[in-house]
Design a protein around this motif. Structure first.
Motif, PDB file in Angstrom:
ATOM      1  N   THR A 206       0.841  -1.212   0.000  1.00  5.30           N
ATOM      2  CA  THR A 206       0.000   0.000   0.000  1.00  5.30           C
ATOM      3  C   THR A 206       0.867   1.249   0.000  1.00  5.30           C
ATOM      4  N   ARG A 207       1.883   1.251   0.817  1.00  8.79           N
ATOM      5  CA  ARG A 207       2.773   2.407   0.914  1.00  8.79           C
ATOM      6  C   ARG A 207       3.434   2.699  -0.429  1.00  8.79           C
ATOM      7  N   ALA A 208       3.931   1.682  -1.089  1.00  5.76           N
ATOM      8  CA  ALA A 208       4.619   1.872  -2.374  1.00  5.76           C
ATOM      9  C   ALA A 208       3.667   2.408  -3.434  1.00  5.76           C
ATOM     10  N   ALA A 209       2.441   1.878  -3.453  1.00  7.16           N
ATOM     11  CA  ALA A 209       1.470   2.314  -4.463  1.00  7.16           C
ATOM     12  C   ALA A 209       1.035   3.763  -4.224  1.00  7.16           C
ATOM     13  N   LEU A 210       0.728   4.103  -2.976  1.00  6.00           N
ATOM     14  CA  LEU A 210       0.278   5.467  -2.671  1.00  6.00           C
ATOM     15  C   LEU A 210       1.376   6.490  -2.923  1.00  6.00           C
ATOM     16  N   GLU A 211       2.602   6.161  -2.560  1.00  5.37           N
ATOM     17  CA  GLU A 211       3.706   7.107  -2.744  1.00  5.37           C
ATOM     18  C   GLU A 211       4.076   7.277  -4.217  1.00  5.37           C
ATOM     19  N   ALA A 212       3.646   6.341  -5.064  1.00 11.56           N
ATOM     20  CA  ALA A 212       3.927   6.462  -6.497  1.00 11.56           C
ATOM     21  C   ALA A 212       2.948   7.421  -7.183  1.00 11.56           C
ATOM     22  N   LEU A 213       1.745   7.579  -6.634  1.00 11.25           N
ATOM     23  CA  LEU A 213       0.699   8.357  -7.308  1.00 11.25           C
ATOM     24  C   LEU A 213       1.083   9.811  -7.592  1.00 11.25           C
ATOM     25  N   PRO A 214       1.700  10.565  -6.648  1.00 11.07           N
ATOM     26  CA  PRO A 214       2.011  11.972  -6.952  1.00 11.07           C
ATOM     27  C   PRO A 214       2.957  12.164  -8.133  1.00 11.07           C
ATOM     28  N   ASN A 215       3.730  11.127  -8.473  1.00  8.83           N
ATOM     29  CA  ASN A 215       4.679  11.237  -9.585  1.00  8.83           C
ATOM     30  C   ASN A 215       4.120  10.712 -10.901  1.00  8.83           C
ATOM     31  N   LEU A 216       2.903  10.204 -10.878  1.00 11.04           N
ATOM     32  CA  LEU A 216       2.308   9.655 -12.097  1.00 11.04           C
ATOM     33  C   LEU A 216       1.467  10.737 -12.777  1.00 11.04           C
ATOM     34  N   TYR A 217       2.150  11.676 -13.407  1.00  6.56           N
ATOM     35  CA  TYR A 217       1.473  12.737 -14.151  1.00  6.56           C
ATOM     36  C   TYR A 217       2.279  13.071 -15.393  1.00  6.56           C
ATOM     37  N   GLY A 218       1.605  13.567 -16.409  1.00  4.96           N
ATOM     38  CA  GLY A 218       2.250  13.902 -17.677  1.00  4.96           C
ATOM     39  C   GLY A 218       1.305  13.604 -18.831  1.00  4.96           C
ATOM     40  N   ASP A 219       1.865  13.276 -19.991  1.00  9.92           N
ATOM     41  CA  ASP A 219       1.011  12.958 -21.143  1.00  9.92           C
ATOM     42  C   ASP A 219       0.501  11.522 -21.037  1.00  9.92           C
ATOM     43  N   VAL A 220      -0.104  11.018 -22.094  1.00  5.93           N
ATOM     44  CA  VAL A 220      -0.740   9.698 -22.026  1.00  5.93           C
ATOM     45  C   VAL A 220       0.252   8.567 -21.772  1.00  5.93           C
ATOM     46  N   GLU A 221       1.546   8.835 -21.967  1.00  9.50           N
ATOM     47  CA  GLU A 221       2.555   7.808 -21.689  1.00  9.50           C
ATOM     48  C   GLU A 221       2.597   7.456 -20.203  1.00  9.50           C
ATOM     49  N   VAL A 222       2.020   8.329 -19.373  1.00  8.02           N
ATOM     50  CA  VAL A 222       1.970   8.056 -17.934  1.00  8.02           C
ATOM     51  C   VAL A 222       1.206   6.758 -17.659  1.00  8.02           C
ATOM     52  N   LEU A 223       0.222   6.454 -18.493  1.00  5.72           N
ATOM     53  CA  LEU A 223      -0.557   5.230 -18.283  1.00  5.72           C
ATOM     54  C   LEU A 223       0.314   3.981 -18.396  1.00  5.72           C
ATOM     55  N   LYS A 224       1.261   4.013 -19.318  1.00  3.81           N
ATOM     56  CA  LYS A 224       2.181   2.893 -19.460  1.00  3.81           C
ATOM     57  C   LYS A 224       3.044   2.750 -18.214  1.00  3.81           C
ATOM     58  N   ARG A 225       3.527   3.895 -17.703  1.00  5.59           N
ATOM     59  CA  ARG A 225       4.359   3.869 -16.502  1.00  5.59           C
ATOM     60  C   ARG A 225       3.543   3.413 -15.293  1.00  5.59           C
ATOM     61  N   ALA A 226       2.277   3.821 -15.238  1.00  4.69           N
ATOM     62  CA  ALA A 226       1.418   3.417 -14.126  1.00  4.69           C
ATOM     63  C   ALA A 226       1.221   1.902 -14.105  1.00  4.69           C
ATOM     64  N   ARG A 227       1.086   1.297 -15.276  1.00  5.47           N
ATOM     65  CA  ARG A 227       0.923  -0.163 -15.329  1.00  5.47           C
ATOM     66  C   ARG A 227       2.162  -0.875 -14.817  1.00  5.47           C
ATOM     67  N   GLU A 228       3.309  -0.223 -14.935  1.00  6.61           N
ATOM     68  CA  GLU A 228       4.565  -0.840 -14.506  1.00  6.61           C
ATOM     69  C   GLU A 228       4.790  -0.715 -13.000  1.00  6.61           C
ATOM     70  N   VAL A 229       4.391   0.431 -12.411  1.00 11.07           N
ATOM     71  CA  VAL A 229       4.734   0.670 -11.005  1.00 11.07           C
ATOM     72  C   VAL A 229       3.597   0.372 -10.038  1.00 11.07           C
ATOM     73  N   LEU A 230       2.357   0.361 -10.511  1.00  8.84           N
ATOM     74  CA  LEU A 230       1.230   0.085  -9.627  1.00  8.84           C
ATOM     75  C   LEU A 230       0.913  -1.406  -9.623  1.00  8.84           C
TER      76      LEU A 230
END
Length: 386
Positions: A206-230
């Motif tokens: 839970t901690r790792a997922a929540l702390e990743a959210l503030p950095n998951l912003y940008g263009d649509v490529e963010v969705l690809k990064r979100a699939r990798e880190v969440l």
């Protein structure tokens, strides 16, 4: 204190701005009707229990409250119209089919939402009830973008997010789920140190997922990064797929950004959310999203999605409206004069009769023609004033 002073962040709307607001209201409501939306007019005040249904603490703080002199119960002056429209759909209309509703009217806030915001926004919006699929979200997003296009805005940024990502993370951790409102506040403020401190008592996942959210912003490529880190939870997978589809539907109509920590709203959202930004305004000019659970307290849970914007804030961004070309006419009761004036007004002309002893002075109209008698003194004709 002078008796003409108004409370802070409350202001009169003067002629030129009022005309812009009214013209925008007509344009947007007429466009909503072309999509099949029906106009409703909720009351300015209701019992507080009804207004607060499904809303978060922020709506409670924004709402003016007073005691009803008839019933003795607490009333609230609406700070948002969405829950009112949800009540109308769930309790009064009670339809089994998809229902599209729209509205326009003033709301009141105890505090301004931004530095230059008014405490009396003029809210206009549209809602769809009864369809849980992404098609409804896409239509509402299209309608919101179309509303800004009608107002003349072509440089628009669409920010997308999805509260389902956070819900899926918290469902795996009962301890974190209890702190939902505190976590939302930290994510809204992008308070990374505060979020890290808050997450210290949660599980490692839970901690790792929540702390990743503030950095998951940008263009649509963010969705690809979100699939990798969440974490690969079904709820997260579904939410990211919906964001990808909504982003694809808006290509060519707006610059698209994704921000998985941007959870600003009224805290009743349950799915995909969006915000629209235009040049000249730091705040979002429009917000929308899915809120499937608001109708539960009114006895009938219905899938729902919608958007709203403040016409007063939008109108301030537009250039001053051009003065309307008009006709000056003398005051008089002669039948021929009255008939000519009525004929001109019926054709859409603005005719301003000069009252005896006064010169006309208006911000909205420019008299470039005058109604005068011809040389024979028997016919009224238009004379160009140059």
């Amino acid at each position: 204190m002078p008796n003409w002073l108004l409370p802070e962040y409350i202001a009169d709307v003067l002629p030129s701005e009022a005309r812009k607001i009214e013209e925008l209201r007509r344009l947007m409501l007429d466009n909503f009707r072309l999509y099949g939306y029906e106009l409703v007019m909720p009351p300015l005040m209701e019992y507080v229990e009804s207004l607060m249904t499904g809303a978060g603490a922020d709506t409670d703080l924004r709402t003016f409250k007073l005691v009803d002199q008839i019933s003795g119960r607490m009333l609230g002056l609406r700070a948002d119209m969405t829950t009112q429209v949800a009540r109308i759909d769930a309790h009064l209309l009670n339809r089994a089919t998809v229902t599209r509703l729209c509205y326009a009217g003033s709301v009141l806030h105890t505090r301004p939402s931004g530095l230059h915001s008014t405490r009396e926004p003029f809210q206009i919006g549209a809602e769809i009830y009864g369809h849980a699929g992404l098609e409804a979200d896409a239509e509402i997003q299209e309608l919101a973008l179309g509303s800004l296009a009608l107002a003349g805005f072509s440089d628009v940024r669409l920010d997308l997010t999805h509260v389902g990502v956070l819900h899926a993370i918290l469902e795996q951790d009962p301890v974190a789920k209890k702190d939902y409102e505190a976590i939302v506040a930290l994510l809204r403020g992008k308070d990374v140190p505060g979020l890290q401190q808050q997450c210290a008592k949660y599980s490692q996942a839970t901690r790792a997922a929540l702390e990743a959210l503030p950095n998951l912003y940008g263009d649509v490529e963010v969705l690809k990064r979100a699939r990798e880190v969440l974490p690969a939870l079904p709820g997260i997978t579904h939410a990211l797929a919906e964001l990808a589809a909504l982003a694809a539907s808006a290509i060519g109509r707006a610059d698209i950004a994704i921000d998985l920590a941007d959870l600003r709203g009224y805290q009743y959202e349950s799915g995909a959310m969006f915000a629209l930004y235009v040049p000249g305004l730091p705040n979002a000019v429009a917000r929308g999203g899915r809120y499937d659970h608001v109708g539960e307290a009114f006895g009938r849970a219905r899938p729902a999605t919608g958007f709203s914007l403040d016409l007063r804030e939008l109108a301030r961004l537009l250039p001053t409206a051009e003065r309307k070309h008009s006709i000056r006419a003398p005051w008089g009761n002669a039948p021929e004069l009255k008939e000519k004036i009525a004929e001109l007004r019926k054709s859409g002309e603005v005719v301003i009769q000069s009252l005896p002893g006064h010169n006309d002075e208006q911000d909205e109209f420019e008299c470039d023609r005058a109604l005068v008698l011809d040389e024979s003194g028997s016919n009224w004709i238009l004379k160009n004033l140059g």
